[in-house]
Scaffold this active site. Structure first.
Site, PDB file in Angstrom:
ATOM      1  N   LYS A  15      27.208  10.790  18.764  1.00  0.00           N
ATOM      2  CA  LYS A  15      28.042  10.008  17.829  1.00  0.00           C
ATOM      3  C   LYS A  15      28.241  10.763  16.516  1.00  0.00           C
ATOM      4  CE  LYS A  15      25.112   6.520  17.850  1.00  0.00           C
ATOM      5  NZ  LYS A  15      24.091   7.035  18.786  1.00  0.00           N
ATOM      6  N   ARG A  90      25.767  -2.464  16.049  1.00  0.00           N
ATOM      7  CA  ARG A  90      24.729  -2.180  17.050  1.00  0.00           C
ATOM      8  C   ARG A  90      24.208  -3.437  17.713  1.00  0.00           C
ATOM      9  NH1 ARG A  90      22.994   3.069  15.617  1.00  0.00           N
ATOM     10  NH2 ARG A  90      20.813   3.455  15.709  1.00  0.00           N
ATOM     11  N   ARG A 129      17.210  18.588  18.069  1.00  0.00           N
ATOM     12  CA  ARG A 129      18.157  18.331  16.977  1.00  0.00           C
ATOM     13  C   ARG A 129      17.608  18.754  15.616  1.00  0.00           C
ATOM     14  NH1 ARG A 129      20.698  12.590  16.210  1.00  0.00           N
ATOM     15  NH2 ARG A 129      18.526  11.919  16.215  1.00  0.00           N
ATOM     16  N   ARG A 162      14.248  14.984  12.301  1.00  0.00           N
ATOM     17  CA  ARG A 162      14.047  13.559  12.007  1.00  0.00           C
ATOM     18  C   ARG A 162      12.710  13.074  12.534  1.00  0.00           C
ATOM     19  NH1 ARG A 162      19.507  10.409  13.605  1.00  0.00           N
ATOM     20  NH2 ARG A 162      17.975   8.898  14.347  1.00  0.00           N
ATOM     21  N   ARG A 173      13.639   3.886  21.039  1.00  0.00           N
ATOM     22  CA  ARG A 173      15.035   3.737  20.592  1.00  0.00           C
ATOM     23  C   ARG A 173      15.969   3.549  21.779  1.00  0.00           C
ATOM     24  NH1 ARG A 173      15.373   9.071  17.529  1.00  0.00           N
ATOM     25  NH2 ARG A 173      17.611   8.702  17.506  1.00  0.00           N
TER      26      ARG A 173
END
Ligand code: AP5
Ligand code: MG
Length: 216
Positions: A15, A90, A129, A162, A173
């Protein structure tokens, strides 16, 4: 009319990556609820303190807090032409609230883009990431590395990992995504504005596909 485009998808679906590209191509601001929370966390604001425990454990921040934050952001002057929304809504009640908010502006959601990605790929994407400290530009150590390791190509700021990208938190998640966010796919399909995009391809192919779909 103003263009409001939503990006839907599991954690790691891409996203943020696609929002960054669309922002350039469409000339609209991209608003990431996750990035807004992280900015508040870094600055130790009241909002950041409220959200911290939820984010660190991979849970959703309660709707009232999240909705207020997005309302404030969408009311700023750079959003009058529209926005690309990454990570909001969400939950069904966030989606309904967004519809009400945009109706007040005499507008509505134009497209909801659903990036579908195989589940085993998500964990690999999130574990590699890296994000830039200044503006949250997204990289991946293997799939999308910066020119110079640890440094953002766009603004030269330092890259970081993160805290919620640890494997256990990622799994939580993904569970939360299935329980609370997946119903939105039907919500937007029923309205006839869902575009399902195969997110298992290269970043460039996906971006091209999204632009083709929304400009038709
Ligand atoms: P948020 O920051 O929104 O996290 P998320 O939804 O879990 O999504 P991610 O940012 O992890 O993934 P992404 O889809 O953006 O993928 P990316 O482009 O980075 O939210 C964080 C937390 O904030 C939530 O857990 C919650 O606590 C809170 N929160 C946020 N919004 C909320 C809301 N509305 N309500 C309540 N709480 C909320 O890509 C991932 C990696 O893959 C990158 O390294 C990238 O380089 C790589 N990559 C991307 N595309 C490709 C590709 N095509 N091929 C190969 N690699 C790729
Ligand atoms: Mg993101």
């Amino acid at each position: 009319m103003a263009r409001y485009i939503i990006l839907l998808g599991a954690p790691g679906a891409g996203k943020g990556t696609q929002a960054q590209i669309m922002r350039e191509k469409l000339g609209l601001p991209n608003i990431s609820s996750g990035e807004l929370f992280r900015e508040n966390l870094r600055n130790r604001t009241e909002l950041g303190k409220l959200a911290e425990g939820f984010i660190k454990t991979g849970k959703l921040v309660p709707d009232d807090i999240t909705i207020k934050m997005i309302k404030d952001r969408l009311s700023q002057s750079d959003c009058t032409k529209g926005a690309i929304l990454d990570g909001f809504p969400r939950t069904p009640s966030q989606a309904e609230e967004l519809d009400r908010m945009l109706a007040q502006f005499g507008s509505k959601v134009e497209w909801a883009i659903y990036l579908s990605v195989a589940e085993n790929e998500l964990v690999d994407r999130l574990s590699g990431r890296r994000l830039c400290k200044a503006q949250g530009h997204v990289y991946h150590v293997l799939n999308n590395p910066p020119e110079q390791a640890g440094i953002c190509d766009i603004d030269g700021s330092e890259l970081y990992q993160r805290e919620d990208d640890r494997v256990e938190t990622v799994q939580q998640r993904i569970r939360v995504y299935h329980q609370q966010t997946q119903p939105l796919i039907e919500y937007y399909r029923d309205k006839g504005i869902l575009k399902e995009i195969d997110g298992n391809r290269s970043i460039e192919m996906i971006a091209e596909n999204i632009l083709k779909e929304i400009e038709r």
